[in-house]
Design a protein around this motif. Sequence first.
Motif, PDB file in Angstrom:
ATOM      1  N   PRO A  97       0.834  -1.204   0.000  1.00  0.00           N
ATOM      2  CA  PRO A  97       0.000   0.000   0.000  1.00  0.00           C
ATOM      3  C   PRO A  97       0.870   1.255   0.000  1.00  0.00           C
ATOM      4  O   PRO A  97       1.908   1.307   0.664  1.00  0.00           O
ATOM      5  CB  PRO A  97      -0.808  -0.134   1.294  1.00  0.00           C
ATOM      6  CG  PRO A  97      -0.850  -1.602   1.557  1.00  0.00           C
ATOM      7  CD  PRO A  97       0.468  -2.137   1.082  1.00  0.00           C
ATOM      8  N   SER A  98       0.458   2.253  -0.733  1.00  0.00           N
ATOM      9  CA  SER A  98       1.293   3.443  -0.943  1.00  0.00           C
ATOM     10  C   SER A  98       1.547   4.246   0.329  1.00  0.00           C
ATOM     11  O   SER A  98       2.492   5.026   0.392  1.00  0.00           O
ATOM     12  CB  SER A  98       0.635   4.361  -1.980  1.00  0.00           C
ATOM     13  OG  SER A  98      -0.659   4.765  -1.534  1.00  0.00           O
ATOM     14  N   ASN A  99       0.703   4.042   1.354  1.00  0.00           N
ATOM     15  CA  ASN A  99       0.839   4.868   2.555  1.00  0.00           C
ATOM     16  C   ASN A  99       1.619   4.202   3.681  1.00  0.00           C
ATOM     17  O   ASN A  99       1.719   4.748   4.779  1.00  0.00           O
ATOM     18  CB  ASN A  99      -0.553   5.257   3.078  1.00  0.00           C
ATOM     19  CG  ASN A  99      -1.382   4.043   3.483  1.00  0.00           C
ATOM     20  OD1 ASN A  99      -1.121   2.938   3.008  1.00  0.00           O
ATOM     21  ND2 ASN A  99      -2.361   4.241   4.341  1.00  0.00           N
ATOM     22  N   VAL A 100       2.209   3.012   3.450  1.00  0.00           N
ATOM     23  CA  VAL A 100       2.919   2.342   4.544  1.00  0.00           C
ATOM     24  C   VAL A 100       4.261   3.030   4.790  1.00  0.00           C
ATOM     25  O   VAL A 100       4.890   3.553   3.868  1.00  0.00           O
ATOM     26  CB  VAL A 100       3.138   0.838   4.246  1.00  0.00           C
ATOM     27  CG1 VAL A 100       1.820   0.128   4.062  1.00  0.00           C
ATOM     28  CG2 VAL A 100       4.050   0.628   3.043  1.00  0.00           C
ATOM     29  N   PRO A 101       4.714   3.045   6.047  1.00  0.00           N
ATOM     30  CA  PRO A 101       6.014   3.652   6.354  1.00  0.00           C
ATOM     31  C   PRO A 101       7.154   2.898   5.672  1.00  0.00           C
ATOM     32  O   PRO A 101       7.139   1.664   5.609  1.00  0.00           O
ATOM     33  CB  PRO A 101       6.110   3.531   7.881  1.00  0.00           C
ATOM     34  CG  PRO A 101       4.711   3.284   8.349  1.00  0.00           C
ATOM     35  CD  PRO A 101       4.028   2.552   7.248  1.00  0.00           C
ATOM     36  N   ILE A 102       8.130   3.639   5.179  1.00  0.00           N
ATOM     37  CA  ILE A 102       9.302   3.045   4.535  1.00  0.00           C
ATOM     38  C   ILE A 102      10.549   3.380   5.356  1.00  0.00           C
ATOM     39  O   ILE A 102      10.783   4.530   5.703  1.00  0.00           O
ATOM     40  CB  ILE A 102       9.466   3.551   3.094  1.00  0.00           C
ATOM     41  CG1 ILE A 102       8.257   3.133   2.247  1.00  0.00           C
ATOM     42  CG2 ILE A 102      10.760   3.022   2.479  1.00  0.00           C
ATOM     43  CD1 ILE A 102       8.286   3.675   0.832  1.00  0.00           C
ATOM     44  N   TRP A 103      11.334   2.367   5.657  1.00  0.00           N
ATOM     45  CA  TRP A 103      12.618   2.525   6.315  1.00  0.00           C
ATOM     46  C   TRP A 103      13.727   2.189   5.316  1.00  0.00           C
ATOM     47  O   TRP A 103      13.493   1.463   4.344  1.00  0.00           O
ATOM     48  CB  TRP A 103      12.749   1.568   7.488  1.00  0.00           C
ATOM     49  CG  TRP A 103      11.918   1.864   8.695  1.00  0.00           C
ATOM     50  CD1 TRP A 103      10.593   2.211   8.731  1.00  0.00           C
ATOM     51  CD2 TRP A 103      12.347   1.794  10.058  1.00  0.00           C
ATOM     52  NE1 TRP A 103      10.180   2.360  10.028  1.00  0.00           N
ATOM     53  CE2 TRP A 103      11.241   2.110  10.858  1.00  0.00           C
ATOM     54  CE3 TRP A 103      13.552   1.480  10.668  1.00  0.00           C
ATOM     55  CZ2 TRP A 103      11.306   2.130  12.252  1.00  0.00           C
ATOM     56  CZ3 TRP A 103      13.636   1.504  12.049  1.00  0.00           C
ATOM     57  CH2 TRP A 103      12.519   1.827  12.834  1.00  0.00           C
ATOM     58  N   ARG A 121      13.611  11.119  -0.822  1.00  0.00           N
ATOM     59  CA  ARG A 121      12.320  10.433  -0.812  1.00  0.00           C
ATOM     60  C   ARG A 121      11.577  10.728   0.487  1.00  0.00           C
ATOM     61  O   ARG A 121      11.865  10.161   1.539  1.00  0.00           O
ATOM     62  CB  ARG A 121      12.523   8.920  -0.972  1.00  0.00           C
ATOM     63  CG  ARG A 121      13.253   8.508  -2.237  1.00  0.00           C
ATOM     64  CD  ARG A 121      12.470   8.815  -3.500  1.00  0.00           C
ATOM     65  NE  ARG A 121      11.314   7.970  -3.642  1.00  0.00           N
ATOM     66  CZ  ARG A 121      11.244   6.928  -4.484  1.00  0.00           C
ATOM     67  NH1 ARG A 121      12.282   6.614  -5.238  1.00  0.00           N
ATOM     68  NH2 ARG A 121      10.142   6.223  -4.582  1.00  0.00           N
ATOM     69  N   PRO A 122      10.583  11.620   0.439  1.00  0.00           N
ATOM     70  CA  PRO A 122       9.866  12.014   1.657  1.00  0.00           C
ATOM     71  C   PRO A 122       9.060  10.891   2.293  1.00  0.00           C
ATOM     72  O   PRO A 122       8.655  11.002   3.452  1.00  0.00           O
ATOM     73  CB  PRO A 122       8.954  13.141   1.168  1.00  0.00           C
ATOM     74  CG  PRO A 122       8.813  12.931  -0.296  1.00  0.00           C
ATOM     75  CD  PRO A 122      10.116  12.352  -0.745  1.00  0.00           C
ATOM     76  N   GLU A 123       8.835   9.800   1.578  1.00  0.00           N
ATOM     77  CA  GLU A 123       8.088   8.685   2.151  1.00  0.00           C
ATOM     78  C   GLU A 123       8.927   7.857   3.129  1.00  0.00           C
ATOM     79  O   GLU A 123       8.398   7.028   3.867  1.00  0.00           O
ATOM     80  CB  GLU A 123       7.527   7.782   1.045  1.00  0.00           C
ATOM     81  CG  GLU A 123       8.565   7.213   0.096  1.00  0.00           C
ATOM     82  CD  GLU A 123       8.775   8.046  -1.156  1.00  0.00           C
ATOM     83  OE1 GLU A 123       9.041   9.256  -1.021  1.00  0.00           O
ATOM     84  OE2 GLU A 123       8.691   7.478  -2.259  1.00  0.00           O
ATOM     85  N   ILE A 124      10.244   8.079   3.160  1.00  0.00           N
ATOM     86  CA  ILE A 124      11.102   7.380   4.108  1.00  0.00           C
ATOM     87  C   ILE A 124      10.954   8.022   5.487  1.00  0.00           C
ATOM     88  O   ILE A 124      11.134   9.227   5.646  1.00  0.00           O
ATOM     89  CB  ILE A 124      12.570   7.416   3.654  1.00  0.00           C
ATOM     90  CG1 ILE A 124      12.737   6.594   2.364  1.00  0.00           C
ATOM     91  CG2 ILE A 124      13.495   6.876   4.745  1.00  0.00           C
ATOM     92  CD1 ILE A 124      14.121   6.665   1.760  1.00  0.00           C
ATOM     93  N   VAL A 125      10.637   7.204   6.493  1.00  0.00           N
ATOM     94  CA  VAL A 125      10.353   7.723   7.841  1.00  0.00           C
ATOM     95  C   VAL A 125      11.463   7.433   8.843  1.00  0.00           C
ATOM     96  O   VAL A 125      11.464   7.969   9.949  1.00  0.00           O
ATOM     97  CB  VAL A 125       9.024   7.164   8.379  1.00  0.00           C
ATOM     98  CG1 VAL A 125       7.863   7.525   7.464  1.00  0.00           C
ATOM     99  CG2 VAL A 125       9.100   5.651   8.584  1.00  0.00           C
ATOM    100  N   GLY A 126      12.405   6.568   8.482  1.00  0.00           N
ATOM    101  CA  GLY A 126      13.469   6.229   9.411  1.00  0.00           C
ATOM    102  C   GLY A 126      14.626   5.563   8.703  1.00  0.00           C
ATOM    103  O   GLY A 126      14.462   4.982   7.626  1.00  0.00           O
TER     104      GLY A 126
END
Length: 232
Positions: A97-103, A121-126
């Motif tokens: 899913p496109s909204n899952v957190p990405i590490w 990549r702003p979708e990377i959260v950690g």
Amino acid sequence: MVEVFLNNAAKKIEGEYHQSKEANAPVVLILHHHPQYGGNMDSKIIHSIYTSFIDNNFSALKINFRGVGKSTGTFDKGLGELTDAAVAIDWLQEHNPSNVPIWIVGFSFGAWVAMQLTMRRPEIVGFIALSLPATKYDFSFLSPCPVPGLIIQSSNDTLSEESDVTELAKRLMNSVKSDQMEYHIIDDTNHFLRDKEEEVIKIIDDYIKLRLSSAVIPSQRVKKEVRIKEYA
């Protein structure tokens, strides 16, 4: 765990992937150390990190950079390898899913690539960066760092001086201003964290659990200094 191949223009990038059974599970991309010095996705430390994320219910992907294993192409001094990693992030998003957190996780050279991708990549959260090559590569692009992460460094690293990594970690902490930013120094090991793999994986596992728990119950603490922990 299944073998996968990612299409990168005329290149074919080899990977190993585990899809979590948990709906909307976070995902992680894991990058190995320098391809010209034996780096590959099947190294002991990379596989142990991969397994740790799987045990924490992540969907996990580790890849071989171009020219390594079954990946086609040749070493490209970081430019092509950054593209390889970006293609891997795209692939993860296509299969989750496109909204899952990405590490993102990187070891040595892979950490340099991982930190560049974190900025892009702003979708990377950690992130988790092991043996950051701060002595060899320019990390001035990390200004400011957009997300908190974990840095692990050897006190006896002859390839990337502890003082250089510590200075970088402090700079990142000042920009992130989060108690979820951690810096751990491991004694009695080398750049490759040899013979300290169990300690390293325990630190990583604890950090993953911290971040997952704080995603459910947000932390109210904010610290401005680097959390430095030394392990003998």
